[in-house]
Design an enzyme around this catalytic site. Structure first.
Site, short mmCIF file in Angstrom:
data_model
loop_
_atom_site.label_atom_id
_atom_site.label_comp_id
_atom_site.label_asym_id
_atom_site.label_seq_id
_atom_site.Cartn_x
_atom_site.Cartn_y
_atom_site.Cartn_z
N SER A 127 0.80 -1.24 0.00
CA SER A 127 0.00 0.00 0.00
C SER A 127 0.83 1.30 0.00
O SER A 127 0.39 2.29 -0.59
CB SER A 127 -1.03 0.00 1.15
OG SER A 127 -0.41 -0.26 2.37
N ARG B 277 -7.65 -4.87 -19.67
CA ARG B 277 -7.88 -5.96 -18.72
C ARG B 277 -7.30 -5.60 -17.35
O ARG B 277 -7.63 -6.25 -16.35
CB ARG B 277 -7.23 -7.26 -19.23
CG ARG B 277 -7.82 -7.81 -20.50
CD ARG B 277 -9.29 -8.10 -20.36
NE ARG B 277 -9.57 -9.00 -19.27
CZ ARG B 277 -9.47 -10.33 -19.32
NH1 ARG B 277 -9.15 -10.91 -20.44
NH2 ARG B 277 -9.74 -11.08 -18.26
N ARG C 142 -18.26 6.22 -31.63
CA ARG C 142 -19.65 6.68 -31.82
C ARG C 142 -19.69 8.18 -31.99
O ARG C 142 -20.51 8.72 -32.71
CB ARG C 142 -20.50 6.29 -30.60
CG ARG C 142 -20.61 4.81 -30.38
CD ARG C 142 -21.47 4.54 -29.17
NE ARG C 142 -22.85 4.92 -29.41
CZ ARG C 142 -23.70 5.32 -28.45
NH1 ARG C 142 -23.29 5.40 -27.20
NH2 ARG C 142 -24.93 5.65 -28.75
N ARG D 237 -18.70 1.60 -37.99
CA ARG D 237 -17.39 1.21 -37.41
C ARG D 237 -17.24 -0.30 -37.23
O ARG D 237 -16.14 -0.79 -37.02
CB ARG D 237 -17.18 1.89 -36.07
CG ARG D 237 -18.11 1.38 -34.99
CD ARG D 237 -17.69 1.89 -33.64
NE ARG D 237 -18.65 1.55 -32.59
CZ ARG D 237 -18.46 1.81 -31.32
NH1 ARG D 237 -17.36 2.41 -30.94
NH2 ARG D 237 -19.37 1.49 -30.43
N ALA E 279 1.82 3.51 -8.78
CA ALA E 279 2.99 2.67 -8.99
C ALA E 279 2.73 1.20 -8.66
O ALA E 279 3.30 0.30 -9.28
CB ALA E 279 4.16 3.19 -8.15
N ARG F 76 3.40 -7.63 -18.40
CA ARG F 76 3.46 -7.19 -19.80
C ARG F 76 4.87 -6.85 -20.28
O ARG F 76 5.02 -6.19 -21.31
CB ARG F 76 2.53 -5.99 -20.01
CG ARG F 76 1.09 -6.24 -19.66
CD ARG F 76 0.43 -7.33 -20.49
NE ARG F 76 -0.99 -7.47 -20.15
CZ ARG F 76 -1.83 -8.30 -20.76
NH1 ARG F 76 -1.41 -9.09 -21.74
NH2 ARG F 76 -3.09 -8.38 -20.39
#
Ligand SMILES: Cc1cc2nc3c(=O)[nH]c(=O)nc-3n(C[C@H](O)[C@H](O)[C@H](O)COP(=O)(O)OP(=O)(O)OC[C@H]3O[C@@H](n4cnc5c(N)ncnc54)[C@H](O)[C@@H]3O)c2cc1C
Length: 236
Positions: free
Chosen positions: A60, A83, A95, A163, A180, A190
C-alpha cells in the site's frame, strides 16, 4: 506505440512517508516541512525501507502517487491494456467521432513465427516471403475495411454502425491513470525481463507500451524501480 505522460505526481519519498506514518504518525508532516526547506534526500536508510517494503510485499505505500499516460495504440493492444482493472481509462469514441485511417502494420523487426506452448512461447523472425505476405495482407484488408467504413458514412449511416467493419489494428487513443503499485502489476505481466521471479510472455506490441511507461516511471521513482528489479519484478 506512443506513450506520453500527461501528468505525474510521484516520488520515492512518497513511499517512505506513507510507510513511516505507521510508526511516527504526525511527525511525517514535520519531515515534509523539513524536506521542503533542505530538499528531499533518499538516504541509505530510506532506500533500505523501500527495498524492505518491496521484498516483504507491503504494497500500500506504493499507492500514494499517480501517473496519467496518453496512449496511442491499436485496438488489439487496448483490449489487453484494459484488462488491467487497477487503472482508470478514457478512450476516444467510435460513436462520437469519425475514426482516422491510422493502422498498425508490423515492422520488419517484428518476429512472425511462434514456437513453444501456451504460457511459454518464443517468437522468431519469418522468412522475407512471410514478411511480405503479412505486410500485403494487413495493408489490403485494412484498406478494404476502411473503404467500406467510408462508404457507409458517406451514405449517411451512423458512425456506431459503420465502425463495426473496422479491424483491430486501427489506432485508438486513451488516457490511462494508475499508481505505482498498479503499474508494477502491469509491468510484471506485460514485460519480458531476465531475473523475473514469475516470467511472463506478453504480446510484443503491449510490451512496447509497457516499456515506455516503465521509462517514465524510472525517471520519477528510480529507487522504487531498483527495488522492483532487485526483488524479481514481483508486484508488492
Ligand atoms: C501473457 C498473458 C496472457 C493472457 N492471456 C489471457 C487469455 O488468454 N484470456 C484472458 O481472458 N485473459 C488473458 N490475460 C489477461 C489476464 O488474465 C489478466 O486479466 C490481466 O493480465 C490483468 O491482470 P490483473 O487481473 O492482475 O490486473 P488488474 O485487473 O489490474 O488487477 C490487479 C490485481 O487486483 C486484484 N483484483 C482485481 N480485480 C479482482 C477481482 N475481481 N477479484 C479478485 N482480485 C482482483 C488481483 O490481485 C489482481 O492481480 C493474459 C495476460 C497475460 C499477461
Amino acid at each position: 506505440m506512443t506513450v506520453r505522460v500527461v501528468r505525474a505526481s510521484a516520488a520515492d519519498m512518497d513511499v517512505v512517508h506513507a510507510a513511516r506514518v505507521s510508526t511516527i504518525g504526525n511527525d511525517t508532516l514535520n519531515e515534509l516541512i523539513q524536506e521542503a526547506l533542505v530538499g528531499e534526500v533518499m538516504t541509505p536508510a530510506k532506500i533500505k525501507l523501500v527495498n524492505y517494503l518491496m521484498r516483504d510485499r507491503h504494497g500500500s505505500p506504493f499507492e500514494h502517487n499517480s501517473f496519467t499516460f496518453y496512449v496511442h495504440a491499436p485496438i488489439f493492444v487496448f483490449r489487453e491494456l484494459m484488462r488491467h482493472r487497477m487503472a482508470s481509462y478514457n478512450e476516444e469514441s467510435g460513436r462520437y467521432k469519425e475514426l482516422e485511417p491510422v493502422f498498425y502494420v508490423p515492422g520488419e523487426d517484428r518476429n512472425l513465427i511462434q514456437k513453444g506452448k501456451p504460457g511459454a512461447y518464443t517468437f522468431e523472425p519469418g522468412t522475407p516471403d512471410q514478411a511480405d505476405l503479412v505486410e500485403l495482407e494487413v495493408k489490403e484488408t485494412t484498406a478494404a475495411a476502411y473503404a467500406s467504413y467510408r462508404k457507409m458514412l458517406d451514405a449517411g449511416i451512423a458512425r456506431e454502425v459503420a465502425r463495426i467493419v473496422l479491424p483491430l489494428n486501427i489506432y485508438s487513443s486513451a488516457y490511462v491513470t494508475m499508481n505505482a503499485r498498479a503499474l508494477m502489476n502491469f509491468l510484471s505481466l506485460r514485460t519480458i525481463r531476465e531475473g523475473s521471479t514469475f516470467p511472463s510472455f506478453p504480446q510484443r506490441e503491449i510490451e512496447l507500451v509497457a516499456e515506455q511507461m516503465e521509462r517514465y516511471w524510472e525517471q520519477q521513482m528510480p529507487v522504487t524501480v531498483e527495488a522492483f528489479n532487485r526483488n524479481g519484478r514481483v508486484a508488492p
